[in-house]
Structure formats: C-alpha cells, structure tokens
Write a protein that holds these residues in place. Structure first.
Motif, PDB file in Angstrom:
ATOM      1  N   VAL A 151       5.536  80.092  15.133  1.00  0.00           N
ATOM      2  CA  VAL A 151       6.885  79.713  14.714  1.00  0.00           C
ATOM      3  C   VAL A 151       7.123  80.297  13.333  1.00  0.00           C
ATOM      4  CG1 VAL A 151       8.401  77.792  14.115  1.00  0.00           C
ATOM      5  CG2 VAL A 151       6.828  77.588  16.047  1.00  0.00           C
ATOM      6  N   THR A 152       8.181  81.085  13.188  1.00  0.00           N
ATOM      7  CA  THR A 152       8.386  81.813  11.928  1.00  0.00           C
ATOM      8  C   THR A 152       9.284  81.076  10.933  1.00  0.00           C
ATOM      9  OG1 THR A 152      10.218  83.029  12.967  1.00  0.00           O
ATOM     10  CG2 THR A 152       8.034  84.037  13.064  1.00  0.00           C
ATOM     11  N   GLU A 153       9.895  79.961  11.338  1.00  0.00           N
ATOM     12  CA  GLU A 153      10.679  79.212  10.370  1.00  0.00           C
ATOM     13  C   GLU A 153       9.760  78.572   9.323  1.00  0.00           C
ATOM     14  OE1 GLU A 153      10.921  78.767  13.620  1.00  0.00           O
ATOM     15  OE2 GLU A 153      12.945  79.424  14.150  1.00  0.00           O
ATOM     16  N   ALA A 154      10.311  78.399   8.141  1.00  0.00           N
ATOM     17  CA  ALA A 154       9.550  77.748   7.082  1.00  0.00           C
ATOM     18  C   ALA A 154       9.216  76.311   7.488  1.00  0.00           C
ATOM     19  CB  ALA A 154      10.336  77.752   5.779  1.00  0.00           C
ATOM     20  N   ILE A 155       8.007  75.887   7.161  1.00  0.00           N
ATOM     21  CA  ILE A 155       7.543  74.530   7.484  1.00  0.00           C
ATOM     22  C   ILE A 155       7.343  73.772   6.186  1.00  0.00           C
ATOM     23  CG2 ILE A 155       5.656  73.183   8.459  1.00  0.00           C
ATOM     24  CD1 ILE A 155       5.155  75.497  10.370  1.00  0.00           C
ATOM     25  N   ALA A 156       7.966  72.596   6.083  1.00  0.00           N
ATOM     26  CA  ALA A 156       7.793  71.737   4.912  1.00  0.00           C
ATOM     27  C   ALA A 156       7.953  70.296   5.355  1.00  0.00           C
ATOM     28  CB  ALA A 156       8.802  72.072   3.821  1.00  0.00           C
ATOM     29  N   PRO A 157       6.972  69.464   5.121  1.00  0.00           N
ATOM     30  CA  PRO A 157       7.103  68.059   5.512  1.00  0.00           C
ATOM     31  C   PRO A 157       8.316  67.420   4.848  1.00  0.00           C
ATOM     32  CG  PRO A 157       4.830  68.563   4.927  1.00  0.00           C
ATOM     33  CD  PRO A 157       5.649  69.754   4.522  1.00  0.00           C
ATOM     34  N   ASP A 158       9.044  66.597   5.600  1.00  0.00           N
ATOM     35  CA  ASP A 158      10.233  65.953   5.057  1.00  0.00           C
ATOM     36  C   ASP A 158       9.891  64.921   3.987  1.00  0.00           C
ATOM     37  OD1 ASP A 158      12.019  67.401   6.595  1.00  0.00           O
ATOM     38  OD2 ASP A 158      12.008  65.952   8.235  1.00  0.00           O
ATOM     39  N   LEU A 159       8.771  64.216   4.154  1.00  0.00           N
ATOM     40  CA  LEU A 159       8.383  63.176   3.195  1.00  0.00           C
ATOM     41  C   LEU A 159       7.052  63.573   2.552  1.00  0.00           C
ATOM     42  CD1 LEU A 159       9.249  59.975   5.256  1.00  0.00           C
ATOM     43  CD2 LEU A 159      10.663  61.167   3.579  1.00  0.00           C
ATOM     44  N   GLU A 477      10.132  58.170  -0.178  1.00  0.00           N
ATOM     45  CA  GLU A 477       9.432  59.447  -0.222  1.00  0.00           C
ATOM     46  C   GLU A 477       8.207  59.517   0.685  1.00  0.00           C
ATOM     47  OE1 GLU A 477       6.243  59.299  -3.758  1.00  0.00           O
ATOM     48  OE2 GLU A 477       8.315  59.377  -4.486  1.00  0.00           O
ATOM     49  N   GLY A 478       7.973  58.453   1.452  1.00  0.00           N
ATOM     50  CA  GLY A 478       6.792  58.552   2.290  1.00  0.00           C
ATOM     51  C   GLY A 478       6.533  57.344   3.154  1.00  0.00           C
ATOM     52  N   VAL A 479       5.375  57.383   3.804  1.00  0.00           N
ATOM     53  CA  VAL A 479       4.952  56.313   4.715  1.00  0.00           C
ATOM     54  C   VAL A 479       3.521  55.926   4.392  1.00  0.00           C
ATOM     55  CG1 VAL A 479       6.459  57.119   6.579  1.00  0.00           C
ATOM     56  CG2 VAL A 479       4.095  57.954   6.467  1.00  0.00           C
ATOM     57  N   TRP A 480       3.183  54.728   4.799  1.00  0.00           N
ATOM     58  CA  TRP A 480       1.788  54.278   4.767  1.00  0.00           C
ATOM     59  C   TRP A 480       1.480  53.726   6.153  1.00  0.00           C
ATOM     60  CZ3 TRP A 480      -0.444  49.529   1.664  1.00  0.00           C
ATOM     61  CH2 TRP A 480      -1.832  49.488   1.843  1.00  0.00           C
ATOM     62  N   THR A 481       0.600  54.408   6.853  1.00  0.00           N
ATOM     63  CA  THR A 481       0.241  54.038   8.219  1.00  0.00           C
ATOM     64  C   THR A 481      -1.069  53.268   8.219  1.00  0.00           C
ATOM     65  OG1 THR A 481       1.317  56.010   9.080  1.00  0.00           O
ATOM     66  CG2 THR A 481      -0.260  54.909  10.528  1.00  0.00           C
ATOM     67  N   TRP A 482      -1.016  52.072   8.805  1.00  0.00           N
ATOM     68  CA  TRP A 482      -2.239  51.300   8.975  1.00  0.00           C
ATOM     69  C   TRP A 482      -2.842  51.679  10.327  1.00  0.00           C
ATOM     70  CZ3 TRP A 482      -0.695  45.616   7.380  1.00  0.00           C
ATOM     71  CH2 TRP A 482      -0.117  45.641   6.112  1.00  0.00           C
ATOM     72  N   THR A 483      -3.844  52.505  10.298  1.00  0.00           N
ATOM     73  CA  THR A 483      -4.466  52.938  11.549  1.00  0.00           C
ATOM     74  C   THR A 483      -5.269  51.824  12.200  1.00  0.00           C
ATOM     75  OG1 THR A 483      -6.510  53.706  10.486  1.00  0.00           O
ATOM     76  CG2 THR A 483      -4.667  55.263  10.572  1.00  0.00           C
ATOM     77  N   GLN A 484      -5.784  50.910  11.393  1.00  0.00           N
ATOM     78  CA  GLN A 484      -6.667  49.861  11.912  1.00  0.00           C
ATOM     79  C   GLN A 484      -6.389  48.497  11.288  1.00  0.00           C
ATOM     80  OE1 GLN A 484      -9.257  50.098  14.230  1.00  0.00           O
ATOM     81  NE2 GLN A 484      -9.745  47.937  14.019  1.00  0.00           N
ATOM     82  N   ASP A 485      -5.921  48.475  10.072  1.00  0.00           N
ATOM     83  CA  ASP A 485      -5.874  47.242   9.296  1.00  0.00           C
ATOM     84  C   ASP A 485      -4.693  46.358   9.677  1.00  0.00           C
ATOM     85  OD1 ASP A 485      -6.944  45.515   7.506  1.00  0.00           O
ATOM     86  OD2 ASP A 485      -6.750  46.819   5.757  1.00  0.00           O
ATOM     87  N   TYR A 511      -0.486  59.065  15.236  1.00  0.00           N
ATOM     88  CA  TYR A 511       0.001  60.452  15.354  1.00  0.00           C
ATOM     89  C   TYR A 511       1.518  60.496  15.223  1.00  0.00           C
ATOM     90  CZ  TYR A 511       1.298  64.857  17.609  1.00  0.00           C
ATOM     91  OH  TYR A 511       1.859  66.086  17.888  1.00  0.00           O
ATOM     92  N   GLY A 512       2.201  59.563  15.875  1.00  0.00           N
ATOM     93  CA  GLY A 512       3.657  59.571  15.873  1.00  0.00           C
ATOM     94  C   GLY A 512       4.243  59.369  14.488  1.00  0.00           C
ATOM     95  N   ILE A 513       3.689  58.442  13.706  1.00  0.00           N
ATOM     96  CA  ILE A 513       4.218  58.203  12.362  1.00  0.00           C
ATOM     97  C   ILE A 513       4.001  59.437  11.495  1.00  0.00           C
ATOM     98  CG2 ILE A 513       4.084  56.731  10.315  1.00  0.00           C
ATOM     99  CD1 ILE A 513       2.926  54.557  12.287  1.00  0.00           C
ATOM    100  N   GLY A 514       2.826  60.052  11.624  1.00  0.00           N
ATOM    101  CA  GLY A 514       2.580  61.286  10.875  1.00  0.00           C
ATOM    102  C   GLY A 514       3.570  62.375  11.226  1.00  0.00           C
ATOM    103  N   ALA A 517       7.048  61.564   9.701  1.00  0.00           N
ATOM    104  CA  ALA A 517       7.092  61.790   8.256  1.00  0.00           C
ATOM    105  C   ALA A 517       7.213  63.265   7.923  1.00  0.00           C
ATOM    106  CB  ALA A 517       5.840  61.203   7.601  1.00  0.00           C
ATOM    107  N   ARG A 518       6.705  64.114   8.805  1.00  0.00           N
ATOM    108  CA  ARG A 518       6.824  65.566   8.572  1.00  0.00           C
ATOM    109  C   ARG A 518       8.122  66.128   9.115  1.00  0.00           C
ATOM    110  NH1 ARG A 518       1.804  67.947  11.329  1.00  0.00           N
ATOM    111  NH2 ARG A 518       1.764  65.959  12.424  1.00  0.00           N
TER     112      ARG A 518
END
Length: 989
Positions: A151-159, A477-485, A511-514, A517-518
């Motif tokens: 994919v040649t478009e620029a990639i930059a995470p949104d958050l 500006e971001g997320v905090w994902t609790w994978t287990q806690d 995976y979905g939250i990550g 956020a991008r």
C-alpha cells in the motif's frame, strides 16, 4: 397520664415519620430512561487471502524497535508459509529497505510510506525509528490477514498513545489458586515466586522462568500496534535516600534488588518501542513510610501540599535511577486488602477521597513529574467512596478537581463507558471535558461478561465508543487496553493472556482496539475479518462460519447476560447507580438478594414475558453459533486444536445461558407474583424453578471441577430459590396467626369491657389492659403466665420473617430479649414484674400483628419488596413500628412504676449488641445478617465489604456502646433517685 400517653404516641409517630423520610432519602429509588452507545455489529465477509509476498531480504536500521518490528514481519511471513527475510545491507539490493531520515515528510513521528523501486523492490521511508517500526508492523498485519501488502499511501496512526497493561506476565498458572472460585483478590500477584521477603529479595532463577512470557507479550503488543505498557509497582523501587526516616535498611536493600532485577526488563520493552509506565494505587504505603508520614504530619493528611513532597521525592528518585521509565499510572479510587498482595509490606490505603486531597496530590506529583520530565497518568476511576466517588462519571465534579490543572505532563485516563465495563451504557460524559490530555480505557477480557471465555466480539462497540469520544474531545490522544486485567484474577476462568486457557477469544478485542486507535475510519467487519484470517482460518468456508458466530455473539451476550427492560434504564438506589447486569453480580454470582430482585421486578413491570423470552433467544443464538463452529473441519483452522477448543467454549456458553434463562424466568415470575398477586406467575415460577435446578445440576456436573471453564456460582441463587418456595406457605401461616392474634386482642377487649376474668379471658384481658392502660393494670396472673403466649407469637413471627432460615439472626433477637428481660426482672419486684409483663405482652402482640400483616400478602419476599420499592407502605410500616417501640417502652415503664428499670434494660441490650458488633466486626455482622436474610448482593460483602460500598463509617461500631452506656447511666441514676406518687409521697415498688 392519658395526656402523657397521647404525647408519647404523637412524638413516636413524628420520630417514625422523620426516620421514614431519612430511609427513603437513603434508598432514593429512581428510574430514568437510559441511553447506550450504538453498536452495529456486522458479519465479516469471507475472502480469499491475497498471496503472501516473498520478502526474501530486508535491510533495516539497527534500532531495537525497528529490529523488533522486523521480527514481527518475519513471524507474519512464517504464518503464511513464507520464510522470514534475510537481513542484508543496502548494497545487496534487498527486496525491502527501511530508510529512517528525519527530513522525510510525514504526518507525525510514527508516519511511514512504502515506495516502489525497480525490480519489484520496495523502500519503507520514515522520519523516525518509531515510524519505521509502525510501518513494518502495519505491513506484517496486512500479510498475516491476507490483505494487499503493498500500500503506497502514507501510514500514520490516528492516536499517538496506544497502551496495554502487563497481560499475564509473571503470573503462575497454579490451578489450586483458581479452584473454588472464591478468591476475590484484584491483585495479579505477578512474580510472587520471584520477590522474596528476605535477602537476596529476588529469586533470579524464577525471574528467568518468566522471561519467555514477557518477551512473548512484548512481541504480541508490538504486533498489535501498541506503543506503551503499564507495569505493576512503584514503592517497591523507592529507597528514600534523601529522606532517611521514610525507609530502613531492609526496604532500601529490597528496592535496590528490584531495580537491578526488573530495570533490564523495562529497558528491553522500552527499546522495542513500548514506553514503560509504572502503575500504583494511592496512597501507596509500607511500614516505615507510614510511620514517617504519621510522625511528621500527625496522620495521613493527604490534603496538605507538603504531604506530597515525600511522594514527589520518591518519583524523582525512581526516574533518576531508572531512566527507561516514561511515567506512572496512578489510581485513587480503589485500595485496600483486596488489591494488595498478601505477605508483602507494600500496600495501599483509600486516603485520597476529597476534592482538596485529590488536587493537592495532583499538584504535588505533577511538580515532581515536570522536574523529572516524565508523564503522570491519572485514572479517574472510583468505586464511589468519598467526595470524589463520582469523579469517573460526573462532569461537574471533574471540572472541580481539574480546574486550573493543565500541565503538559498530565494525562487523564478514563473508562469509555458511563460506569464500569458493562454493556447498555452510554459514553462516559466526562470524556467531553477538555483542558487535559486524555486517553480512553477499554477492557478486552470483559470481567462482567464471562471473563473472556464467552464469544464476545466487541469490535463494533469499541469502535463506536472511541469515535464518539474523539469527536467530542480533540484532546483525546490514545487508548489503554486491558488485555487481561480488571476484576478478580482467580474468582473466574483460569484464562491467562498468551499463556493458558481460552485467551484467543479476547485477543480479538485487544487486536480490534489497537486497529481502531491506528485507523478510526476502519470498518468493524474488516477488523474482525482480518483477525479471523490471522488467528483462525484463511479458508473461506471456515471464515464464513466463524464470522457468522462472532457476528451474533453480542446478541447472545446482550440477551443472555442482561435483562433488557432493566438494563436499558438508569436505576438509582442507595445513592448509587447499580450496574445494568445487577442480577449476575460481580462477577459470576447469580443474585439471590431481595434488594436486587425487588428493584428489577419493579423496573421490569409488565414486561416479564419479553424479558423471559430474551433468555430463551440467547440460548437459541448460542446453539446456532455452536453448530456453525462445530461444522468446520479442524484441518481448515490455522491451528487444528483451536477448533476443538472453540467448540468446547461454545458448549460451555450454551450450558451457562440455559441455566441463566431458567433462573431469570423463576426470579422474574416470582417477583411478578409478589408485585401483582397473579397466581399464574406463581405457577410459572414453580415450573421454571424445577427447570433451573435441572440446568444448574447439569452445568455443575460438567463444569463444577473445571478451572478453565468454571461453573457459575449459584450459592445465593439457590438460597433464594429455597426462600421463595416458602413464601406462599409463610403467607398462609402468617394470615392464620394474624387472625389468632387479632382474635386474642379482641377477646381481651371484650373481657375488659364485660369484666370476664375466667381462664383465658383473664390472660387476654390483662394483655389488652396492659396495652391500652398500662398505668392501671393489676394482673392476678404470674409474669411467666402472662409472657408465654406473647413469647410464642414473637418466636413464630421472627421465624417466619426470616423464612425459618436465619439462625444467627434468630439467636441474636433471642439474646436481646433475654438480656432485656433478665435485667428488668433483676431490678423489679414480683408485683411489678406482673404489671410490666402484661404491658410488654400486649405491645408485643400488636407488633407481631403488624409484622404478620406485612407477611400475610406474599411472605417475606413481599415484605422486603415493599421495604425496598414501595415508599408509602414503607413509611406507614416505619411509623407504626416506631410508635409501637415508643409506646412499648413507655407502657413498660408506666406498668413497672420504675422508668429507670426500663432505661437500664434498654441500655444493657445496646451494650450487648455493641459489644458483639465490636468483637465480630461491622462487616462480618453485616455479611452474616445479609446472607441469612438475602438482603444485599452476596458479592458485596466479599470484595470491599458492605460498609465500604455503602459508605458506613467505621465509628458506627461504637455508637451502640456509647448510647447504651449513657442509657445505663441514666437508668441507674433514675433508680437511685426517690420515686414519688402523683401526690408527692414516696412510694414503693
């Protein structure tokens, strides 16, 4: 005397009215229309994956973050049966070259772009190593999920901030700790085998055994696009070198050992692109620190700015010693034993509970973080304790706390929902508050929805919540994902992220939250589909089956774990906003208390049929999911053992939802019978109760000994079933006994009017006279004869009131009666005892009649339903009870001719109750009483404790002792003073 009696009755009624008003104010039952985040689950399309490219060689920067991302790319290629690329120099003309140049144009530090060059070769250009790493991770994700890689478009995470917790790293998978499901501790106890109480303080061999899990978690987090990690600990690393009295030799040695052991781990993660944040509760304490703080400030005076200088010094010291740390996550809303690790000196105290204390803490800690150049992440979560108990959801309180606090080093972290991690909730209103940097918290392993072992694709919900939050506040500006806690670690399924159990079911949510956020413009079906191809199968037919199951997984959860008519409302009670899943109470306990079902029954109202059908629909949905997954060939899955595992979890879900559907049917129909008296509901409840028991037995037989898929806890529900079965019988018995008591009192009235004194007429007459004219009663029967009948009625009434299943409550009531009567007997003469026995017997019979009347409709369940939800009936009952209590005390005093004796008796009873309360402990007493009578949720007493949840102060324990002591003193003084007749002459007793 008559005027005094009238005054007593009026005063008692006034007191009762005031008490009833206070009770209604405390209960504060209100129902309002609710709203919820709109989630539109979509079924992922099955597609043929794009052929994986053959990236045979790669030239990369030697930055550890880029190297780690290249390893992620190699893993992705190997998952598609392609070899990992060889690392070569640019001179060897690699197929993929990674170029890091600060002058590269891009949108932010993490931006990158793929550029094609001659011969099918590609260049990944980025302005920083982090950008290059994110570009490689994005490429790996597309390869793994079978999308077009180039994919040649620029990639930059949104958050820019994408944080995870610490997963299950360091947690030993010991089945014995999970077996029984009654450990409600919220601490992970990570590294409990590593951190020692004595020198050398660290078991280095045990630490090394955990290293593979740590590196695996780092790799997975990087692969999912995260760039930060929160790890447990803070005070464990503090030596207090500049405050000698705040520590001692042992704690300083342990802190140095901790730094030397874990410092390299945090550096490893930081080097690979994960900013490392410590994570602690406030107030964090250990023995020497608490002694120092109490000695210097006279207590834990957290509202004093100087108090926080000590902690500021601690943070600066740790950051100087461990420069790899990016900051610290601080929580003030939960603390205490349930969150601490047994055997360790480090602990937490719930000592920051007011606005002033919170602002003092933030100001003090931010000063230190600004000097150190680190970030303070402050969590707004609270369990409702103190002035800031509603900080999590109250925008006005949020503004009071943060007004004027706008440090660039502060990040405010808030759960996305207006409450805890339940469904049927709106977006958290405080996320719209600006002025601070913000991140949004999500939970992958939904603690209230099966703790990760139930199919539960939250992709659409999380995406909708995050996009709504970002649209409302550009400071997010971001997320905090609790994978287990989140929630108790060992009171549910033994599922440990990446290590043990059915963790792939909630890996989808991580995976979905990550991904969200991008890329906030992604589609939920695309995200779920990519995960299915990456983690489950790339065969279209299997993709379709799994996608179909996940596409309806939310329906099974929403219909099976929630009662829609209740969950869709905002219900306020006891000054709190109970959770929308109140009938399955934290976390896997089927609620059997009267508070829960009285409120739910009232809110559900006439929608019983629809609510019961929801449960059956959930079972049907789960069975469809099971058929879809069971029908796929194991060979079509990426990991052939996963098909059997997924089938087993869905079988568990069917079993669970089957049991829950019949439980809900029983409870709702019974509540409807209590509310309406419709016998059809009683019949339906009886039938459903039998089906529930069959489903429960089957569920327990299959999963009762499992730790990975444990049976739900039905202790409270079973007790409720047993109580409910007795309601109709008790209602009938209460009606009969009520008739007998009323008949006896009428017989006494007739005997008093006609002068009958033979046999039972005499006893009845004296009970009536003692009730209405205690100052003039002069019985010719013994106190024992006068007390037998009222005593038997009181015993029978108390037994029925407690469903005949409350031995401790019954014994306590009997002890109070025994102490009070014994004291009265000791300080009064035989003639006096006959008089007050008649008065007390008459009042006791009327009070019993009042209770029996309340029981005669629908048994104790009807009694408690009215107490919780019917303000009019509750007010009338409390006024009547207070009048009888006041009149009873006055009547006995007038009949005994010794008011001091009554005061002494009442005071002694209060002293006995207070003593028992002080010895047993407030929470133990509340827990026992609530369990026996089914008053409050069973789990409430097993986490923080009932007193903490309801905000009952600890000093309440001493109130009965203090009041009892004063009343005893007053009684003794009264007894010692000369008593006079109405003409002023001294009289005897």
């Amino acid at each position: 005397m008559i005027w005094r009696s009238v005054a007593c009755l009026v005063l008692s009624a006034l007191v009762g009215w005031l008490v009833a008003g206070q009770v209604s104010s405390v209960l504060d039952l209100r129902v309002e229309d609710g709203s919820a985040i709109r989630e539109d689950p979509s079924v992922a399309e099955a597609v043929d994956p794009v052929e994986a490219p053959a990236i045979v060689s790669i030239s990369i920067d030697d930055d550890p973050a880029v190297v780690e991302a290249a390893e992620v790319l190699g893993d992705a290629l190997r998952s598609r049966q392609r070899p990992a690329p060889r690392w070569v120099s640019i001179a060897d003309e690699p197929m993929l070259t990674v170029e890091v140049d600060a002058d590269t144009e891009g949108d932010g530090e993490e931006s990158s772009r793929l550029v094609p060059v001659d011969g099918g070769r590609w260049i990944l250009r980025a302005s920083s190593a982090r950008g290059a790493a994110q570009g490689l991770v994005a490429l790996a994700d597309r390869i793994r999920s079978g999308r077009e890689p180039w994919v040649t478009e620029a990639i930059a995470p949104d958050l820019p901030t994408r944080m995870v917790d610490f997963g299950a790293v360091g947690v030993r998978a010991r089945e014995s700790q999970w077996r029984g499901g009654d450990d409600y501790g919220h601490a992970s106890r990570a590294f409990e085998d590593v951190i020692l109480a004595e020198a050398p303080y660290i078991d280095t061999e045990a630490l090394e055994r955990h290293r593979p899990a740590f590196e695996r978690f780092v790799r997975q987090s990087v692969a999912n696009g995260y760039n930060a990690m929160a790890v447990p600990g803070f005070l464990e690393y503090v030596r207090f070198d500049d405050i000698a009295d705040a520590s001692d030799r042992t704690h300083r040695a342990r802190a140095m050992a901790m730094r030397e052991a874990f410092g390299p781990w945090w550096e490893y993660a930081s080097d690979r692109g994960l900013d490392v944040y410590l994570r602690t509760d406030m107030l964090a304490l250990n023995d020497p620190l608490e002694r120092y703080l109490r000695g210097r400030f006279g207590g834990l005076e957290t509202s004093l700015p100087a108090f926080w200088d000590t902690y500021g010094t601690a943070f600066e010291e740790v950051y100087a010693a461990m420069p790899q740390l990016a900051g610290t996550v601080v929580r003030i809303g939960e603390a205490g034993d349930v969150y601490d690790v047994a055997g360790r000196d480090e602990r937490s105290a719930l000592a920051v509970t007011s606005v002033a204390q919170t602002r003092a803490m933030l100001s003090g800690l931010l000063d230190a973080h600004e000097r150190a150049g680190r970030e303070l992440v402050f969590r707004t979560w609270s369990v409702g304790v103190g002035e800031v108990g509603a900080l999590h959801t109250d925008p006005e309180l949020y503004r009071r706390v943060f007004e004027g606090i706008d440090s660039d080093r502060l990040i405010v972290s808030t759960k996305y929902s207006d409450g805890d991690f339940y469904s049927h909730l709106p977006l958290n209103a405080t996320l719209g508050e600006t002025g601070q940097r913000r991140i949004v918290e999500f939970q992958s392993r939904r603690e209230y929805e099966g703790m990760g072992v139930l199919a539960n694709d939250l992709t659409a919900l999380h995406g909708a919540a995050l996009k709504e939050a970002v649209a409302a506040n550009d400071g997010i500006e971001g997320v905090w994902t609790w994978t287990q806690d989140g929630g108790p670690w060992r009171a549910g399924p033994m599922a440990l992220y990446l290590e043990r159990g059915w963790w792939p079911l909630y890996d989808l949510n991580t995976y979905g939250i990550g991904r969200w956020a991008r890329d906030l413009d992604a589609e939920p079906g695309d995200i779920s589909g990519d995960w299915i191809r990456s983690a489950v199968s790339r065969i279209p037919s299997t993709q379709e089956a799994v996608a179909g199951a996940l596409g309806v997984s939310r329906s099974a959860i929403l219909d099976g774990l929630y009662i829609g008519a209740f969950a869709e409302k905002q219900v306020y009670a006891l000054g709190l906003l109970p959770p929308p899943m109140m009938w399955i109470f934290e976390w896997d306990v089927l609620a059997g208390d009267t508070a829960t079902w009285s409120v739910i029954g009232t809110v559900v109202g006439d929608e019983v049929g629809e609510s019961v059908q929801e449960g059956r629909d959930a079972v049907a949905t789960a069975r469809t999911m099971l058929r879809q997954v069971r029908g796929t060939p194991a060979s079509s899955w990426n990991d052939q053992t996963s098909q059997a595992n997924a089938t087993e979890t869905l079988e568990y879900e069917v079993s669970l939802l089957e049991m829950l559907s019949w439980f809900r049917s029983t409870a709702l129909h019974h509540a409807a019978w209590v509310r309406t008296g419709d016998e059809a509901h009683a019949v339906a409840a009886d039938r459903a109760r039998e089906r529930y028991r069959e489903a429960r037995d089957a569920h327990a037989e299959t999963y009762g000994d499992r730790v990975d898929l444990p049976a739900y806890n039905t202790v409270a529900a079973d007790a409720a079933m047993n109580r409910q079965e007795r309601d109709q019988l008790i209602a009938t018995a209460a009606s009969v006994l009520l008739g007998l008591v009323v008949g006896w009192l009428l017989l006494g009235a007739v005997a008093a009017l006609t002068g009958l004194r033979a046999g039972v007429f005499a006893l009845a007459r004296w009970h009536w006279s003692g009730l209405v004219r205690p100052w003039a009663v002069r019985p010719d029967r013994s106190a024992l004869a006068l007390g037998v009948l009222p005593g038997l009625v009181v015993i029978a009434t108390e037994a029925m009131w407690g469903w005949g299943r409350a031995p401790v409550h019954g014994a306590t009531v009997a002890a109070c009666w025994g102490i009070g009567l014994m004291m009265l007997c000791l300080v009064t003469s035989r003639r006096s005892r006959r008089r007050w026995a008649a008065a007390l017997g008459g009042v006791s019979l009327v009070h019993s009649a009042l209770v029996l009347y309340a029981l005669s409709g629908h048994g104790p369940s009807g009694y408690w339903a009215a107490a919780w939800t019917d303000e009019g009936a509750r007010t009338a009952y409390l006024i009547a009870t207070t009048v009888l209590a006041g009149w009873g005390s006055a009547a006995v005093a007038m009949a005994a001719r010794r008011r001091g004796a009554v005061l002494l008796s009442l005071g002694t009873v209060l002293l006995g109750l207070g003593g028992a309360l002080a010895v047993a402990g407030l929470d133990t007493v509340l827990r026992t009483w609530s369990d026996e009578l089914g008053i409050l949720p069973w789990t409430l007493a097993r986490t923080l404790g009932i007193s903490t949840h309801l905000g009952i102060p600890a000093w309440v324990v001493w109130v009965p002792l203090a009041v009892g002591g004063l009343v005893v003193i007053a009684g003794l003084a009264r007894l010692r003073s000369p008593r006079r007749s109405s003409t002023g002459a001294s009289i005897g007793s």
